[in-house]
Design an enzyme around this catalytic site. Structure first.
Site, PDB file in Angstrom:
ATOM      1  N   CYS A  12      -0.815  -7.840  -1.163  1.00 35.39           N
ATOM      2  CA  CYS A  12      -0.820  -6.694  -0.249  1.00 35.39           C
ATOM      3  C   CYS A  12       0.312  -6.753   0.761  1.00 35.39           C
ATOM      4  O   CYS A  12       0.928  -5.729   1.085  1.00 35.39           O
ATOM      5  CB  CYS A  12      -2.131  -6.634   0.523  1.00 35.39           C
ATOM      6  SG  CYS A  12      -3.628  -6.523  -0.481  1.00 35.39           S
ATOM      7  N   ASP A  62      -5.456  -4.486  -6.657  1.00 33.84           N
ATOM      8  CA  ASP A  62      -4.935  -5.849  -6.705  1.00 33.84           C
ATOM      9  C   ASP A  62      -5.892  -6.927  -6.202  1.00 33.84           C
ATOM     10  O   ASP A  62      -5.481  -8.078  -6.023  1.00 33.84           O
ATOM     11  CB  ASP A  62      -3.570  -5.946  -6.017  1.00 33.84           C
ATOM     12  CG  ASP A  62      -3.529  -5.345  -4.622  1.00 33.84           C
ATOM     13  OD1 ASP A  62      -4.580  -4.857  -4.155  1.00 33.84           O
ATOM     14  OD2 ASP A  62      -2.446  -5.360  -4.017  1.00 33.84           O
ATOM     15  N   SER A 101     -11.529  -5.979   3.838  1.00 30.76           N
ATOM     16  CA  SER A 101     -11.487  -6.394   2.435  1.00 30.76           C
ATOM     17  C   SER A 101     -12.659  -7.289   2.066  1.00 30.76           C
ATOM     18  O   SER A 101     -13.328  -7.861   2.927  1.00 30.76           O
ATOM     19  CB  SER A 101     -10.169  -7.117   2.151  1.00 30.76           C
ATOM     20  OG  SER A 101      -9.063  -6.319   2.519  1.00 30.76           O
ATOM     21  N   SER A 102     -12.885  -7.433   0.777  1.00 32.41           N
ATOM     22  CA  SER A 102     -13.958  -8.288   0.280  1.00 32.41           C
ATOM     23  C   SER A 102     -13.460  -9.727   0.146  1.00 32.41           C
ATOM     24  O   SER A 102     -12.275 -10.021   0.339  1.00 32.41           O
ATOM     25  CB  SER A 102     -14.433  -7.788  -1.084  1.00 32.41           C
ATOM     26  OG  SER A 102     -13.516  -8.172  -2.113  1.00 32.41           O
ATOM     27  N   HIS A 162      -7.797   0.016  -3.964  1.00 32.64           N
ATOM     28  CA  HIS A 162      -6.647  -0.757  -4.444  1.00 32.64           C
ATOM     29  C   HIS A 162      -7.049  -1.703  -5.583  1.00 32.64           C
ATOM     30  O   HIS A 162      -8.104  -2.321  -5.568  1.00 32.64           O
ATOM     31  CB  HIS A 162      -5.960  -1.516  -3.317  1.00 32.64           C
ATOM     32  CG  HIS A 162      -5.488  -0.602  -2.222  1.00 32.64           C
ATOM     33  ND1 HIS A 162      -5.199  -1.041  -0.944  1.00 32.64           N
ATOM     34  CD2 HIS A 162      -5.245   0.744  -2.202  1.00 32.64           C
ATOM     35  CE1 HIS A 162      -4.811  -0.015  -0.203  1.00 32.64           C
ATOM     36  NE2 HIS A 162      -4.840   1.093  -0.954  1.00 32.64           N
ATOM     37  N   ASP A 165       0.815  -1.208   0.000  1.00 33.49           N
ATOM     38  CA  ASP A 165       0.000   0.000   0.000  1.00 33.49           C
ATOM     39  C   ASP A 165       0.854   1.266   0.000  1.00 33.49           C
ATOM     40  O   ASP A 165       0.433   2.305  -0.501  1.00 33.49           O
ATOM     41  CB  ASP A 165      -0.905   0.033   1.232  1.00 33.49           C
ATOM     42  CG  ASP A 165      -1.943  -1.071   1.235  1.00 33.49           C
ATOM     43  OD1 ASP A 165      -1.912  -1.925   0.334  1.00 33.49           O
ATOM     44  OD2 ASP A 165      -2.775  -1.083   2.163  1.00 33.49           O
ATOM     45  N   ASP A 207      -2.462   5.734  -3.216  1.00 31.10           N
ATOM     46  CA  ASP A 207      -1.847   4.615  -2.515  1.00 31.10           C
ATOM     47  C   ASP A 207      -1.075   3.804  -3.541  1.00 31.10           C
ATOM     48  O   ASP A 207      -1.519   3.649  -4.694  1.00 31.10           O
ATOM     49  CB  ASP A 207      -2.898   3.725  -1.860  1.00 31.10           C
ATOM     50  CG  ASP A 207      -3.462   4.311  -0.565  1.00 31.10           C
ATOM     51  OD1 ASP A 207      -3.164   5.488  -0.265  1.00 31.10           O
ATOM     52  OD2 ASP A 207      -4.203   3.586   0.126  1.00 31.10           O
ATOM     53  N   ARG A 263     -16.317  -6.703 -11.340  1.00 28.19           N
ATOM     54  CA  ARG A 263     -15.741  -5.369 -11.539  1.00 28.19           C
ATOM     55  C   ARG A 263     -14.955  -5.367 -12.851  1.00 28.19           C
ATOM     56  O   ARG A 263     -13.754  -5.106 -12.874  1.00 28.19           O
ATOM     57  CB  ARG A 263     -14.806  -5.004 -10.393  1.00 28.19           C
ATOM     58  CG  ARG A 263     -15.320  -5.293  -9.006  1.00 28.19           C
ATOM     59  CD  ARG A 263     -14.213  -5.140  -7.975  1.00 28.19           C
ATOM     60  NE  ARG A 263     -14.623  -5.598  -6.648  1.00 28.19           N
ATOM     61  CZ  ARG A 263     -13.782  -5.792  -5.642  1.00 28.19           C
ATOM     62  NH1 ARG A 263     -12.482  -5.562  -5.809  1.00 28.19           N
ATOM     63  NH2 ARG A 263     -14.217  -6.206  -4.472  1.00 28.19           N
TER      64      ARG A 263
END
Length: 371
Positions: A351, A247, A298-299, A245, A108, A196, A264
């Protein structure tokens, strides 16, 4: 002791030196404008802040240590950050927040482009001082590599002018957030450059940067001016109501092949540079989990947050069996890494790492560009 050489131009060349983060003293930060917009409305993190429970810190560190050890056994040099005290408030003349975040996700903060490592602005107040966790390593690299360039983007003021207050309401709902994402209306304004490092993907001469919650257009323009020898491309993903982000949305595996989150997808008008140069964009496999771990920002799509070790080898989280199966079908050798219990500390396998050295040179993977 090995002497450091800083060099990394893309996401897939053979990895030889990397930073792996730590879960030490990680905090759930207090509410602030950028953070409020990121936490989903049904998240168990709403209204909570403070140091994470020690048993979860210990478990996350166990997994991160095991990951670091596995990489070392494969011949990769691994460095670790020196954790600062994240319980100390982040205070400047422009803002005050009661605690900081952590140092699990170096991706990040640090962007490696060639022999340069660039400290990102960051767009959360709680993360303003996060670069300090990595300064001992930056000093070491500077002493050991005469070609290393240690750069830092201008630190933003992060006043209320940097954020749209509309995003603070808990009553907005995902439908409205998706509508705003399609219109490229995000929580961050264009008051000053914000980005970021984890919003940037490196493709040799080309940098692909996501416009979303943590990176604004002015931040992308700053990157364009800072890297004048690179072509910088702006992308966005309208299907993501919380675009933080790139990634867990867009993952290059090797020259010519990218995984894209099927919820997405890259819009048609932004696919031209890839299609004109023979790149295949495939939908990522579905996550193996229906929900993220407890107290996780996060998802479930951290399933596709993988670390490529070389164009034929990829690290995939051990429980993400569907993603591993897809990688196998795509001709990749899969290295299973248990990390799910560390997700809440800042993300997945991509990450929690930052490249220092990958073999290879700067190449042009998009020779057929109109501009």
């Amino acid at each position: 002791m090995q002497k450091t050489v800083v060099n990394s131009w893309n996401e897939w060349d053979p990895l030889k030196h990397v930073i792996v983060g730590r879960a030490d003293d990680c905090h759930i930060p207090p509410e602030e404008p950028a953070l409020d917009a990121k936490v989903p409305e049904d998240s168990d993190m709403r209204g909570q802040w403070g140091r994470r429970p020690q048993e979860t810190i210990d478990r996350a560190n166990e997994l991160l240590d095991n990951f670091a050890s596995m990489l070392e056994k494969r011949g990769v040099r691994v460095d670790r950050p020196t954790s600062i005290d994240h319980s100390v408030p982040a205070t400047t003349p422009d803002f005050h927040t009661e605690s900081q975040f952590g140092c699990m996700p170096p991706r990040d903060v640090l962007l490696t482009v060639g022999s340069e490592m660039l400290e990102a602005t960051m767009s959360y107040r709680c993360r303003w001082f996060e670069y300090l966790n990595y300064r001992p390593l930056m000093q070491q690299y500077f002493d050991e590599d005469p070609n290393f360039r240690h750069e830092s983007a201008p630190k933003p003021r992060l006043t209320d002018a940097d954020y749209h207050p509309d995003y603070l309401s808990e009553k907005i709902g995902d439908a409205k957030r998706l509508e705003w994402a399609a219109k490229k209306f995000f929580v961050t304004t264009e008051e000053e450059p914000l980005f970021d490092a984890a919003d940037v993907l490196r493709f040799g001469r080309d940098l692909v940067v996501q416009h979303g919650f943590t990176t604004n257009l002015k931040g992308i323009e700053w990157l364009r001016r800072h890297f004048p020898d690179h072509r910088v491309h702006t992308v966005n993903f309208p299907g993501d109501p919380y675009p933080i982000h790139i990634d867990a949305t867009f993952t290059p595996l090797r020259p010519g092949l990218i995984l894209n989150n099927p919820q997405r997808r890259l819009p048609e008008d932004q696919r031209g540079m890839f299609e004109a140069n023979g790149w295949e964009i495939v939908d990522a496999a579905q996550p193996a989990h229906n929900t993220p771990p407890p107290l996780c920002y996060s998802s479930t799509w951290l399933s596709m947050n993988v670390l490529v070790l070389d164009p034929k080898t990829v690290c995939v989280e051990k429980s993400e069996v569907y993603q591993a199966e897809q990688m196998d079908k795509l001709g990749m050798n899969v290295v299973e890494v248990e990390l799910r219990d560390a997700y809440a500390f800042g993300g997945g396998l991509h990450c929690c790492t930052a490249d220092v050295y990958r073999e290879g040179v700067c190449e042009d993977y998009f020779p057929n560009l109109s501009a």
